[in-house]
Design a protein around this motif. Structure first.
Motif, PDB file in Angstrom:
ATOM      1  N   GLY A  48      -3.584   6.177  -7.657  1.00 13.01           N
ATOM      2  CA  GLY A  48      -2.738   5.822  -6.216  1.00 13.01           C
ATOM      3  C   GLY A  48      -3.486   5.043  -5.267  1.00 13.01           C
ATOM      4  O   GLY A  48      -4.777   4.647  -5.692  1.00 13.01           O
ATOM      5  N   ASN A  49      -2.830   4.557  -4.357  1.00  6.86           N
ATOM      6  CA  ASN A  49      -3.574   3.769  -3.201  1.00  6.86           C
ATOM      7  C   ASN A  49      -4.635   4.451  -2.769  1.00  6.86           C
ATOM      8  O   ASN A  49      -5.734   3.869  -2.501  1.00  6.86           O
ATOM      9  CB  ASN A  49      -2.393   3.593  -2.164  1.00  6.86           C
ATOM     10  CG  ASN A  49      -3.050   2.715  -1.086  1.00  6.86           C
ATOM     11  OD1 ASN A  49      -3.069   1.321  -1.211  1.00  6.86           O
ATOM     12  ND2 ASN A  49      -3.273   3.063  -0.084  1.00  6.86           N
ATOM     13  N   THR A  69       0.468   7.416  -2.734  1.00  7.92           N
ATOM     14  CA  THR A  69      -0.630   7.594  -2.147  1.00  7.92           C
ATOM     15  C   THR A  69      -1.702   8.171  -3.308  1.00  7.92           C
ATOM     16  O   THR A  69      -2.884   7.649  -3.648  1.00  7.92           O
ATOM     17  CB  THR A  69      -0.633   8.606  -1.018  1.00  7.92           C
ATOM     18  OG1 THR A  69      -0.075   7.981  -0.076  1.00  7.92           O
ATOM     19  CG2 THR A  69      -2.091   8.810  -0.464  1.00  7.92           C
ATOM     20  N   VAL A  70      -1.235   9.139  -3.850  1.00  5.66           N
ATOM     21  CA  VAL A  70      -2.183  10.039  -5.034  1.00  5.66           C
ATOM     22  C   VAL A  70      -0.862  10.208  -6.017  1.00  5.66           C
ATOM     23  O   VAL A  70       0.076  10.787  -5.912  1.00  5.66           O
ATOM     24  CB  VAL A  70      -2.842  11.058  -4.550  1.00  5.66           C
ATOM     25  CG1 VAL A  70      -3.450  11.675  -5.688  1.00  5.66           C
ATOM     26  CG2 VAL A  70      -3.977  10.553  -3.760  1.00  5.66           C
ATOM     27  N   TRP A  71      -1.211  10.086  -7.258  1.00  3.37           N
ATOM     28  CA  TRP A  71      -0.331  10.456  -8.505  1.00  3.37           C
ATOM     29  C   TRP A  71      -1.108  10.663  -9.758  1.00  3.37           C
ATOM     30  O   TRP A  71      -2.350  10.211  -9.708  1.00  3.37           O
ATOM     31  CB  TRP A  71       0.733   9.478  -8.747  1.00  3.37           C
ATOM     32  CG  TRP A  71       0.416   7.960  -9.137  1.00  3.37           C
ATOM     33  CD1 TRP A  71      -0.184   7.205  -8.338  1.00  3.37           C
ATOM     34  CD2 TRP A  71       0.308   7.453 -10.663  1.00  3.37           C
ATOM     35  NE1 TRP A  71      -0.495   6.017  -9.479  1.00  3.37           N
ATOM     36  CE2 TRP A  71       0.014   6.252 -10.369  1.00  3.37           C
ATOM     37  CE3 TRP A  71       0.855   8.373 -11.896  1.00  3.37           C
ATOM     38  CZ2 TRP A  71      -0.260   5.494 -11.953  1.00  3.37           C
ATOM     39  CZ3 TRP A  71       0.564   7.414 -13.058  1.00  3.37           C
ATOM     40  CH2 TRP A  71       0.217   6.112 -12.983  1.00  3.37           C
ATOM     41  N   SER A 129       0.730  -1.177  -0.168  1.00  2.61           N
ATOM     42  CA  SER A 129      -0.001  -0.001  -0.112  1.00  2.61           C
ATOM     43  C   SER A 129       0.890   1.228  -0.099  1.00  2.61           C
ATOM     44  O   SER A 129       1.818   1.397   0.800  1.00  2.61           O
ATOM     45  CB  SER A 129      -1.038  -0.036   1.333  1.00  2.61           C
ATOM     46  OG  SER A 129      -1.895  -0.972   1.179  1.00  2.61           O
ATOM     47  N   GLY A 130       0.683   2.102  -0.896  1.00  4.13           N
ATOM     48  CA  GLY A 130       1.236   3.386  -0.939  1.00  4.13           C
ATOM     49  C   GLY A 130       2.679   3.399  -1.267  1.00  4.13           C
ATOM     50  O   GLY A 130       3.598   4.244  -1.416  1.00  4.13           O
ATOM     51  N   GLY A 131       3.109   1.938  -1.832  1.00  4.33           N
ATOM     52  CA  GLY A 131       4.572   1.746  -2.020  1.00  4.33           C
ATOM     53  C   GLY A 131       4.718   1.945  -3.451  1.00  4.33           C
ATOM     54  O   GLY A 131       4.027   2.364  -4.217  1.00  4.33           O
ATOM     55  N   ALA A 178      11.642  -3.601   0.794  1.00  2.86           N
ATOM     56  CA  ALA A 178      11.247  -4.909   0.880  1.00  2.86           C
ATOM     57  C   ALA A 178      11.300  -5.552  -0.738  1.00  2.86           C
ATOM     58  O   ALA A 178      11.851  -6.472  -0.939  1.00  2.86           O
ATOM     59  CB  ALA A 178      10.090  -5.363   1.454  1.00  2.86           C
ATOM     60  N   THR A 179      10.723  -4.692  -1.662  1.00  2.85           N
ATOM     61  CA  THR A 179      10.409  -5.234  -2.883  1.00  2.85           C
ATOM     62  C   THR A 179      11.953  -5.283  -3.511  1.00  2.85           C
ATOM     63  O   THR A 179      12.238  -6.400  -4.250  1.00  2.85           O
ATOM     64  CB  THR A 179       9.472  -4.161  -3.735  1.00  2.85           C
ATOM     65  OG1 THR A 179       8.227  -4.473  -3.044  1.00  2.85           O
ATOM     66  CG2 THR A 179       9.397  -4.992  -5.038  1.00  2.85           C
ATOM     67  N   LYS A 180      12.619  -4.171  -3.493  1.00  2.00           N
ATOM     68  CA  LYS A 180      13.967  -3.816  -4.132  1.00  2.00           C
ATOM     69  C   LYS A 180      15.159  -5.289  -3.643  1.00  2.00           C
ATOM     70  O   LYS A 180      15.539  -5.725  -4.403  1.00  2.00           O
ATOM     71  CB  LYS A 180      14.460  -2.786  -4.082  1.00  2.00           C
ATOM     72  CG  LYS A 180      15.859  -2.344  -4.546  1.00  2.00           C
ATOM     73  CD  LYS A 180      16.144  -0.836  -4.562  1.00  2.00           C
ATOM     74  CE  LYS A 180      16.425  -0.265  -3.225  1.00  2.00           C
ATOM     75  NZ  LYS A 180      17.720  -0.713  -2.379  1.00  2.00           N
ATOM     76  N   ALA A 181      14.918  -5.207  -2.202  1.00  2.00           N
ATOM     77  CA  ALA A 181      15.965  -5.992  -1.482  1.00  2.00           C
ATOM     78  C   ALA A 181      15.671  -7.602  -2.071  1.00  2.00           C
ATOM     79  O   ALA A 181      16.604  -8.375  -2.175  1.00  2.00           O
ATOM     80  CB  ALA A 181      15.859  -6.086  -0.091  1.00  2.00           C
TER      81      ALA A 181
END
Length: 289
Positions: A87-88, A75-77, A42-44, A50-53
Motif C-alpha cells: 500500500g501507499n 493506504t495498507v493492504w 496516493s492511497g487511491g 478522477a481516474t474513473k471519470a
C-alpha cells in the motif's frame, strides 16, 4: 456502462486488479493514440473519481482505457494469504515500474500499438517516472495531471522546511533503529501514514523521483496539467518546471486550469476536454515494435 474487471500480474509477480474499457461503439479516436493506461494517486485505486471519470470520457471518444491498481493502492493492504503488507504507506515507488509495464503489456496483447500514459497526483509521478526511465517505445505520449514535486532540496528551501526536516530526522532514526518498516503519521507533504523506508524513498535526499530532474529523459510528447489552486509546496509550479526541463521531448506543454484544485476534481470536464484536444493534435507516429 459495461467494463471488464481484469486481473494482471506485475512484472515482479504481484496480482493487481483493474478495469478495461472497450472504445464506445461507433467512436473513433482522433490522433495516433489508440489506448490509454490510467494510474491513480496516493492511497487511491482504479475506481477513484478522477481516474474513473477520465477513463469514461476517453472511452466515449474511441480510446481503449485500462485503469489499474498499483501496489501502492490504498493506504495498507495485504494480498490474500500472503502475510505481506503493501500500500501507499509502505510503497517503494520504483516498484511501480513493474505495475505500469504489466498494464502496457496488457494493452499491447489486445492489439493496441500506440499507448498513452495518464496519471493523477502520485500517479502523475509514476507515469512520468516510467516514461523517463523505461525504454518502452510502445508509449507515444505521457500526461501527468497534478504532479507531485518529490524534491528534498526544494522542500528544504521552502516555508515548510522545519516541519519537513523533523520528519526526515525521525525517519532516519527509525531506520537506524531497525524500524524502517514501522509506520509513522505525518502531516507533510500530505496527512498520511508512511513507513520510515517509504517516506525516505519518496522524499529523501536522493531525489530519485524528482520529475523536474527526470524531464530531460522524456522523449515523447508530454502534456502536464495542473490547477490554479494547487499552491501547496508539493505542487506549486511543478507543471511549468517540468515542461521547461523537458528539452528532449518533441513537444512539451503545460496547462493550468483556472480555479482547478488538486487532480482537477472540480474541473473534470475541462480536464477531459483538454486531454482529448491534446490526443487529437498529436502528430502521426510509427507503430510500436
Amino acid at each position: 456502462m459495461l467494463v471488464d474487471l481484469i486481473t494482471i500480474t506485475s512484472r515482479d509477480g504481484m496480482t493487481l486488479d483493474g478495469i478495461f474499457l472497450e472504445p464506445a461503439a461507433g467512436a473513433t479516436p482522433k490522433g495516433p493514440v489508440d489506448a490509454v493506461l490510467l494510474i491513480h494517486g496516493s492511497g487511491g485505486n482504479f475506481y477513484r473519481t478522477a481516474t474513473k471519470a477520465m477513463a469514461e470520457d476517453l472511452r466515449n471518444q474511441g480510446y481503449a482505457c485500462l485503469a489499474i491498481n498499483t501496489k501502492g493502492h490504498d493506504t495498507v493492504w495485504s494480498p490474500q494469504g500472503s502475510g505481506e503488507y503493501l500500500g501507499n504507506a509502505l510503497e517503494i515507488l520504483d516498484n511501480s515500474r513493474h505495475d505500469l509495464g504489466a498494464g502496457v503489456d496488457y494493452l499491447w496483447e489486445k492489439g493496441y500499438r500506440n499507448i498513452g500514459l495518464l496519471g493523477h497526483s502520485m500517479g502523475a509521478v509514476k507515469v512520468g517516472y516510467y516514461a523517463a526511465v523505461e525504454d518502452d517505445d510502445r508509449i507515444v505520449t505521457v500526461i501527468p495531471i497534478s504532479p507531485v514535486r518529490l524534491s528534498y532540496s526544494y522542500y528544504m528551501e521552502s516555508a515548510d522546511a522545519e516541519e519537513f526536516r523533523g520528519i526526515i530526522e525521525k525517519a532516519d532514526r527509525m531506520e537506524a533503529d531497525d524500524r524502517a518498516l514501522d509506520l509513522m503519521e505525518v502531516r507533510f507533504p500530505i496527512p498520511q501514514m508512511f513507513s520510515a523506508a517509504s517516506y525516505l524513498d519518496k522524499h529523501g535526499p536522493a531525489e530519485r523521483y524528482n520529475l523536474v530532474d527526470l524531464a530531460p529523459r522524456v522523449t515523447v510528447p508530454m502534456l502536464v496539467m495542473g490547477g490554479e489552486l494547487e499552491t501547496h509546496t508539493r505542487l506549486r509550479d511543478c507543471p511549468q518546471d517540468m515542461v521547461t526541463a523537458a528539452v528532449n521531448s518533441p513537444r512539451a506543454e503545460y496547462v493550468i486550469i483556472p480555479g482547478g484544485n488538486h487532480s482537477l476534481l472540480n474541473s473534470m470536464d475541462k480536464a477531459s476536454a483538454r486531454v482529448l484536444e491534446w490526443l487529437a493534435s498529436l502528430a502521426p507516429v510509427s507503430a510500436g515494435v
